[in-house]
Design an enzyme around this catalytic site. Structure first.
Site, PDB file in Angstrom:
ATOM      1  N   ASP A  18       0.822  -1.220   0.000  1.00 16.83           N
ATOM      2  CA  ASP A  18       0.000   0.000   0.000  1.00 16.83           C
ATOM      3  C   ASP A  18       0.851   1.264   0.000  1.00 16.83           C
ATOM      4  O   ASP A  18       0.705   2.131  -0.863  1.00 16.83           O
ATOM      5  CB  ASP A  18      -0.929   0.016   1.221  1.00 16.83           C
ATOM      6  N   ARG A  98      -1.316   0.628  16.514  1.00 18.97           N
ATOM      7  CA  ARG A  98      -1.683   1.761  15.668  1.00 18.97           C
ATOM      8  C   ARG A  98      -1.674   3.110  16.407  1.00 18.97           C
ATOM      9  O   ARG A  98      -1.122   4.078  15.894  1.00 18.97           O
ATOM     10  CB  ARG A  98      -3.046   1.516  15.009  1.00 18.97           C
ATOM     11  N   ASP A 127      -8.071  -0.221  10.812  1.00 20.27           N
ATOM     12  CA  ASP A 127      -6.899   0.621  11.055  1.00 20.27           C
ATOM     13  C   ASP A 127      -7.114   2.079  10.684  1.00 20.27           C
ATOM     14  O   ASP A 127      -6.530   2.972  11.286  1.00 20.27           O
ATOM     15  CB  ASP A 127      -5.691   0.070  10.301  1.00 20.27           C
ATOM     16  N   SER A 179      -2.031 -10.838   3.247  1.00 20.68           N
ATOM     17  CA  SER A 179      -1.924  -9.538   3.906  1.00 20.68           C
ATOM     18  C   SER A 179      -1.458  -9.798   5.335  1.00 20.68           C
ATOM     19  O   SER A 179      -2.122 -10.501   6.094  1.00 20.68           O
ATOM     20  CB  SER A 179      -3.280  -8.827   3.910  1.00 20.68           C
TER      21      SER A 179
END
Length: 410
Positions: A18, A98, A127, A179
């Site tokens: 990404d 995060r 996220d 992923s």
């Protein structure tokens, strides 16, 4: 902000698929803006190798690598461990990483005088919420760019095509494109064959597991480990004092070698859908079990039962990105109060995916062998007293039964 007013963007950068394509995409779609990449090191290991070269080669002006590992363990993982917080059995490996990363991201954006902060979270995941709620707490006036909510790319396959068209090197391919999210606490796997809950994870396939082995491949002899806690925080392993990061890393090694800490669940995402994930959390699973065993003898009944309600709410807050909120901080204050006596030693036996209680001791234990014994307790407990207790405890049941009988209802 209007796109033309955005001259400098700070990007949460991992070097994965990404964020690798986001740098050129930002420059193409935001007037060739300056892109400053920021990577928060929470224990990704070799994933950070060559990151600066890659970021600069794809158009970033500079890369910050923030060493957040110790902060992550002591300021995010430990509060969750003390709370016993989890979300549908998931030990929050991505969830509490995060806010730690996003806080560092906001600090760099303010330092650099950036116009916007960008992240590579998809519009389907949790996220995006975790990042942006943290950014609202530390940089409330900063614009946020989320390419997955803007661009025409619809899948990871199209991302790969974009990367190939822009000559961006990738460590993945179309066949092995799980992923993954890795940090010092865990490794998650999603996608490909795992998207169908009917498929068993390929635990025994070489390369699938990265933090350990499957239970079948674990040794035929158990491993014993003794963990010392001070006020709910682990401080030593087998008598050797260690800092938080060292403890997690050592238990990852021991747990991984014995096939513990594997979790395969279909969880309920915050955004409303169900998602299948496979998690490796070897050290974390050991710590959660050991902490639970220590609380078993150091917390009174009412505190222990109520704390389980708090743990569920705590886990939901963390999973939903609400770390920097008054409620999470208030619950942490409650948890810290409960941990004043959670000090002692826990021995566990690791064997083929199992974490087995092998003994627990504490100077603050509430377990009294004399009282609990079926033998002579020295007068600490008069068994005759139980008759009156049962009569009072069951009075409402007896009264209802007698009245029902009078009414002919029985």
């Amino acid at each position: 902000m209007n796109k033309k007013d955005i001259k400098k963007v700070v990007l949460a950068y991992s070097g994965g698929l990404d964020t690798s394509i986001i740098i050129p995409w930002l420059k193409e779609n935001y007037n060739n803006c300056e892109v400053i990449a920021v990577s928060g090191d929470v224990g990704q290991g070799t994933e950070l190798d060559g990151l600066e070269e890659k970021a600069l080669a794809t158009g970033a002006s500079k890369l910050y690598v923030l060493d957040l590992k110790q902060e992550y363990v002591e300021e995010y993982i430990w509060p969750c461990l003390k709370a016993g917080a989890e979300y549908e059995q998931y030990l929050l490996g991505t969830s509490h990483a995060r806010p730690c990363i996003a806080k560092g991201l906001a600090e760099i954006a303010i330092k650099e005088g950036a116009d916007a902060i960008c992240h590579g979270c998809t519009g389907k995941g949790n996220d995006q919420v975790r990042f942006e709620l943290t950014l609202k707490a530390f940089a409330p006036e900063m614009a946020i760019i989320a390419p997955w909510r803007e661009w025409d790319i619809k899948s990871r396959e199209e991302e790969i095509e974009y990367a190939e068209a822009h000559n961006i090197p990738l460590k993945i391919n179309r066949e092995t494109n799980y992923s993954k999210d890795k940090n010092v606490w865990h490794l998650s796997h999603e996608g490909l064959d795992l998207e169908d809950p009917a498929n068993e994870p390929l635990y025994n396939k070489e390369g699938f597991l990265e933090m350990g082995v499957s239970p079948e491949q674990a040794p035929d002899v158990p491993t014993y480990v003794n963990i010392h806690f001070e006020k709910g925080v682990p401080t030593a392993i087998d008598g050797k004092e260690m800092n938080g990061l060292e403890i997690v890393e050592k238990l990852n090694e021991l747990g991984g070698a014995n096939g513990v800490g594997l979790l395969d669940i279909v969880e309920n995402r915050l955004v409303g859908m169900k998602s299948r994930g496979v998690y490796e959390t070897p050290g974390g699973a050991i710590l959660y079990k050991a902490h639970e065993l220590l609380e078993m003898i150091t917390l009174d009944r009412e505190t222990s039962h109520y704390k389980k309600l708090v743990a569920q709410k705590f886990g939901e807050l963390v999973y939903n990105g609400l770390w920097f909120t008054p409620l999470r901080e208030a619950l942490s204050a409650f948890v810290d109060e409960t941990q004043k006596t959670v000090t002692g030693d826990v021995k566990v036996k690791l064997y083929k995916g199992n974490i087995i209680n092998a003994g627990v001791t504490s100077p603050y234990t509430l377990y009294d062998e004399n009282v609990a014994s079926f033998g002579d307790d020295g007068g600490a407990y008069d068994q005759k007293d139980s008759a009156g207790f049962i009569n009072l405890f069951g009075l409402s049941i007896k009264v209802k039964a007698l009245l029902d009988k009078q009414r002919g209802e029985n």
